[in-house]
Design an enzyme around this catalytic site. Structure first.
Site, PDB file in Angstrom:
ATOM      1  N   SER A 282      -6.951  -8.560 -12.358  1.00 33.92           N
ATOM      2  CA  SER A 282      -8.064  -7.978 -13.171  1.00 33.92           C
ATOM      3  C   SER A 282      -7.493  -8.433 -14.653  1.00 33.92           C
ATOM      4  O   SER A 282      -6.216  -8.416 -14.879  1.00 33.92           O
ATOM      5  CB  SER A 282      -8.109  -6.321 -13.218  1.00 33.92           C
ATOM      6  OG  SER A 282      -9.140  -5.901 -14.359  1.00 33.92           O
TER       7      SER A 282
ATOM      8  N   TYR B 196      -4.051   1.676 -13.451  1.00 34.85           N
ATOM      9  CA  TYR B 196      -5.040   0.456 -13.028  1.00 34.85           C
ATOM     10  C   TYR B 196      -4.477  -0.590 -13.759  1.00 34.85           C
ATOM     11  O   TYR B 196      -4.104  -1.689 -12.915  1.00 34.85           O
ATOM     12  CB  TYR B 196      -6.576   0.854 -13.354  1.00 34.85           C
ATOM     13  CG  TYR B 196      -7.410  -0.327 -12.781  1.00 34.85           C
ATOM     14  CD1 TYR B 196      -7.729  -0.347 -11.779  1.00 34.85           C
ATOM     15  CD2 TYR B 196      -7.923  -1.443 -13.904  1.00 34.85           C
ATOM     16  CE1 TYR B 196      -8.601  -1.467 -11.252  1.00 34.85           C
ATOM     17  CE2 TYR B 196      -8.782  -2.378 -13.469  1.00 34.85           C
ATOM     18  CZ  TYR B 196      -8.942  -2.422 -12.013  1.00 34.85           C
ATOM     19  OH  TYR B 196      -9.733  -3.316 -11.456  1.00 34.85           O
TER      20      TYR B 196
HETATM   21  N1  LIG Z   1     -16.092  -5.325 -10.735  1.00 36.01           N
HETATM   22  C1  LIG Z   1     -15.353  -5.397 -11.673  1.00 36.01           C
HETATM   23  O1  LIG Z   1     -15.726  -5.381 -12.728  1.00 36.01           O
HETATM   24  C2  LIG Z   1     -13.762  -5.579 -11.389  1.00 36.01           C
HETATM   25  C3  LIG Z   1     -12.956  -6.262 -12.390  1.00 36.01           C
HETATM   26  C4  LIG Z   1     -11.735  -6.643 -12.312  1.00 36.01           C
HETATM   27  C5  LIG Z   1     -10.956  -6.329 -10.998  1.00 36.01           C
HETATM   28  N2  LIG Z   1     -11.859  -5.863 -10.139  1.00 36.01           N
HETATM   29  C6  LIG Z   1     -11.220  -5.360  -8.658  1.00 36.01           C
HETATM   30  O2  LIG Z   1     -12.036  -6.385  -7.686  1.00 36.01           O
HETATM   31  C7  LIG Z   1     -11.520  -5.443  -6.598  1.00 36.01           C
HETATM   32  C8  LIG Z   1     -13.140  -5.125  -5.802  1.00 36.01           C
HETATM   33  O3  LIG Z   1     -13.585  -4.045  -6.715  1.00 36.01           O
HETATM   34  P1  LIG Z   1     -15.336  -3.877  -7.003  1.00 36.01           P
HETATM   35  O4  LIG Z   1     -15.614  -4.010  -8.253  1.00 36.01           O
HETATM   36  O5  LIG Z   1     -15.900  -4.828  -5.915  1.00 36.01           O
HETATM   37  O6  LIG Z   1     -15.353  -2.471  -6.183  1.00 36.01           O
HETATM   38  P2  LIG Z   1     -16.263  -1.746  -5.380  1.00 36.01           P
HETATM   39  O7  LIG Z   1     -17.604  -2.179  -5.177  1.00 36.01           O
HETATM   40  O8  LIG Z   1     -16.121  -0.423  -5.516  1.00 36.01           O
HETATM   41  O9  LIG Z   1     -15.687  -2.068  -3.848  1.00 36.01           O
HETATM   42  C9  LIG Z   1     -14.296  -1.505  -3.478  1.00 36.01           C
HETATM   43  C10 LIG Z   1     -14.145  -2.260  -2.021  1.00 36.01           C
HETATM   44  O10 LIG Z   1     -12.909  -1.641  -1.786  1.00 36.01           O
HETATM   45  C11 LIG Z   1     -12.903  -1.006  -0.386  1.00 36.01           C
HETATM   46  N3  LIG Z   1     -11.836   0.164  -0.229  1.00 36.01           N
HETATM   47  C12 LIG Z   1     -11.588   1.128  -1.519  1.00 36.01           C
HETATM   48  N4  LIG Z   1     -10.391   1.691  -1.194  1.00 36.01           N
HETATM   49  C13 LIG Z   1     -10.047   1.005   0.172  1.00 36.01           C
HETATM   50  C14 LIG Z   1      -8.845   1.207   0.888  1.00 36.01           C
HETATM   51  N5  LIG Z   1      -8.044   2.178   0.791  1.00 36.01           N
HETATM   52  N6  LIG Z   1      -8.810   0.342   2.009  1.00 36.01           N
HETATM   53  C15 LIG Z   1      -9.685  -0.239   2.402  1.00 36.01           C
HETATM   54  N7  LIG Z   1     -10.587  -0.770   1.454  1.00 36.01           N
HETATM   55  C16 LIG Z   1     -10.920  -0.030   0.718  1.00 36.01           C
HETATM   56  C17 LIG Z   1     -14.266  -0.389  -0.634  1.00 36.01           C
HETATM   57  O11 LIG Z   1     -14.810  -0.233   0.822  1.00 36.01           O
HETATM   58  P3  LIG Z   1     -14.553   1.657   1.349  1.00 36.01           P
HETATM   59  O12 LIG Z   1     -14.941   2.586   0.419  1.00 36.01           O
HETATM   60  O13 LIG Z   1     -15.252   1.487   2.834  1.00 36.01           O
HETATM   61  O14 LIG Z   1     -13.173   1.622   1.543  1.00 36.01           O
HETATM   62  C18 LIG Z   1     -14.980  -1.525  -1.069  1.00 36.01           C
HETATM   63  O15 LIG Z   1     -15.417  -2.270   0.061  1.00 36.01           O
HETATM   64  C19 LIG Z   1     -10.618  -4.106  -6.896  1.00 36.01           C
HETATM   65  O16 LIG Z   1      -9.574  -4.706  -6.594  1.00 36.01           O
HETATM   66  C20 LIG Z   1     -11.169  -4.072  -8.483  1.00 36.01           C
HETATM   67  O17 LIG Z   1      -9.863  -3.650  -9.087  1.00 36.01           O
HETATM   68  C21 LIG Z   1     -13.158  -5.288 -10.177  1.00 36.01           C
END
Ligand SMILES: NC(=O)c1ccc[n+]([C@@H]2O[C@H](COP(=O)([O-])OP(=O)(O)OC[C@H]3O[C@@H](n4cnc5c(N)ncnc54)[C@H](OP(=O)(O)O)[C@@H]3O)[C@@H](O)[C@H]2O)c1
Length: 281
Positions: free
Chosen positions: A166, A183
């Site tokens: 991130s 985080y």
């Molecule tokens: N969106 C942003 O603005 C942003 C920015 C920078 C970085 N990121 C990073 O991008 C990645 C994805 O985030 P997102 O924004 O797409 O969030 P999201 O929509 O909340 O998706 C998170 C995903 O991770 C899964 N997950 C959560 N805990 C888990 C576990 N213990 N084991 C396996 N799967 C797990 C969730 O499914 P389940 O609940 O079914 O497990 C879901 O598929 C993360 O690493 C986040 O830190 C996001």
């Protein structure tokens, strides 16, 4: 132009193609993981394994991916629910994947979590949970999948690991009422882990790179986007005038999985419209 140069140019036609490649996407049931999975299938992958904790969410994502009209004929998304933070689940995940493929070309190590709470009451349990999933689980997912990643990897056609970090791991995350110290530190650690593994696994023909997204509307990010003043304010703050879109993640993950990026190893690519350069995330 010499004949040899012309041959080289004509080879570039498939430079982004992932024809027949096998990919695993953790956190693939929604958000960034699902965008990437969709991009991987549309770029030619023959199998994309979707994993996250909830079976229903994985099954639903797989059904949507398998209905994509523009995926390669016969290509399949496959649901393998598992909790990436549990070692026994990771062993089961690898065993399940091994039943239907003898190798993996691409691992998008993307599952992650966050916790926002002020410094004074920031709970130890959540600090550990965030560090565990965002750092330790990435390491062990890669370690346990390494035999499959190595199985068909060569000097000319290396396997790929892409770690989701991130911009909060480059600059400072949120401070104050909804502070995200674990985080931010975990994402800095994920970047450094990717660099370590680039050196460790490069000689085994596995390339490791990290992506550092800025804000992309998703289940995880939407609450924080609101707390930071909402979509419009964050869009205006970003030098390119917008937040991330699904194609920004799909395109970057496809690029980092393709022949076009086969000399990148240990790189960190921010996909944030330049917002991190302005200092406030
Ligand atoms: N969106 C942003 O603005 C942003 C920015 C920078 C970085 N990121 C990073 O991008 C990645 C994805 O985030 P997102 O924004 O797409 O969030 P999201 O929509 O909340 O998706 C998170 C995903 O991770 C899964 N997950 C959560 N805990 C888990 C576990 N213990 N084991 C396996 N799967 C797990 C969730 O499914 P389940 O609940 O079914 O497990 C879901 O598929 C993360 O690493 C986040 O830190 C996001």
């Amino acid at each position: 132009m010499s004949a040899a140069e012309q041959v080289q140019l004509s080879n570039f036609s498939n430079i982004f193609s992932l024809d027949g490649k096998v990919a695993v996407v953790t956190g693939g049931s929604r958000g960034l993981g699902l965008h990437a999975a969709s991009g991987l299938l549309q770029a030619g992958c023959s199998k994309v394994y979707i994993t996250s904790r909830k079976k229903d969410a994985c099954d639903e994502a797989v059904a949507a991916l398998n209905a994509l009209p523009s995926k390669r004929p016969g290509a399949q998304a496959i649901s393998v629910p598992a909790d990436s933070s549990r070692m026994e689940d990771l062993d089961r995940l690898v065993a399940e994947i091994g039943k239907t493929t003898d190798h993996v070309d691409i691992l998008f190590a993307n599952a992650g979590a966050t916790w926002g709470e002020k410094f004074d009451t920031h709970p130890e349990k959540m600090f550990s949970k965030v560090m565990d999933l965002n750092v330790k689980s990435i390491f062990y997912t890669i370690q346990k999948l390494a035999p499959l990643l190595e199985a068909k990897a060569t000097l000319e056609d290396p396997s790929r690991v892409i770690v989701t970090a991130s911009v909060a791991g480059i600059g400072i995350g949120t401070v104050g009422e909804n502070a995200t110290p674990s985080y931010s530190a975990s994402k800095a650690a994920a970047i450094h882990l990717a660099k370590n593994l680039a050196v460790e696994l490069g000689p085994r023909h596995i390339l490791t790179n990290a992506i550092a997204p800025g804000f992309f509307p998703s289940k995880m990010a939407s609450g924080l986007i609101e707390l930071k003043g909402g979509l419009k304010q964050l869009q205006e703050y970003s030098p390119n005038g917008r937040l991330g879109k699904p194609e920004d993640i799909a395109g970057l993950v496809v690029f980092l999985s393709s022949r076009a990026s086969s000399h990148l190893n240990g790189a960190v690519i921010a996909t944030d419209g330049g917002a991190v350069l302005k200092g406030r995330l």
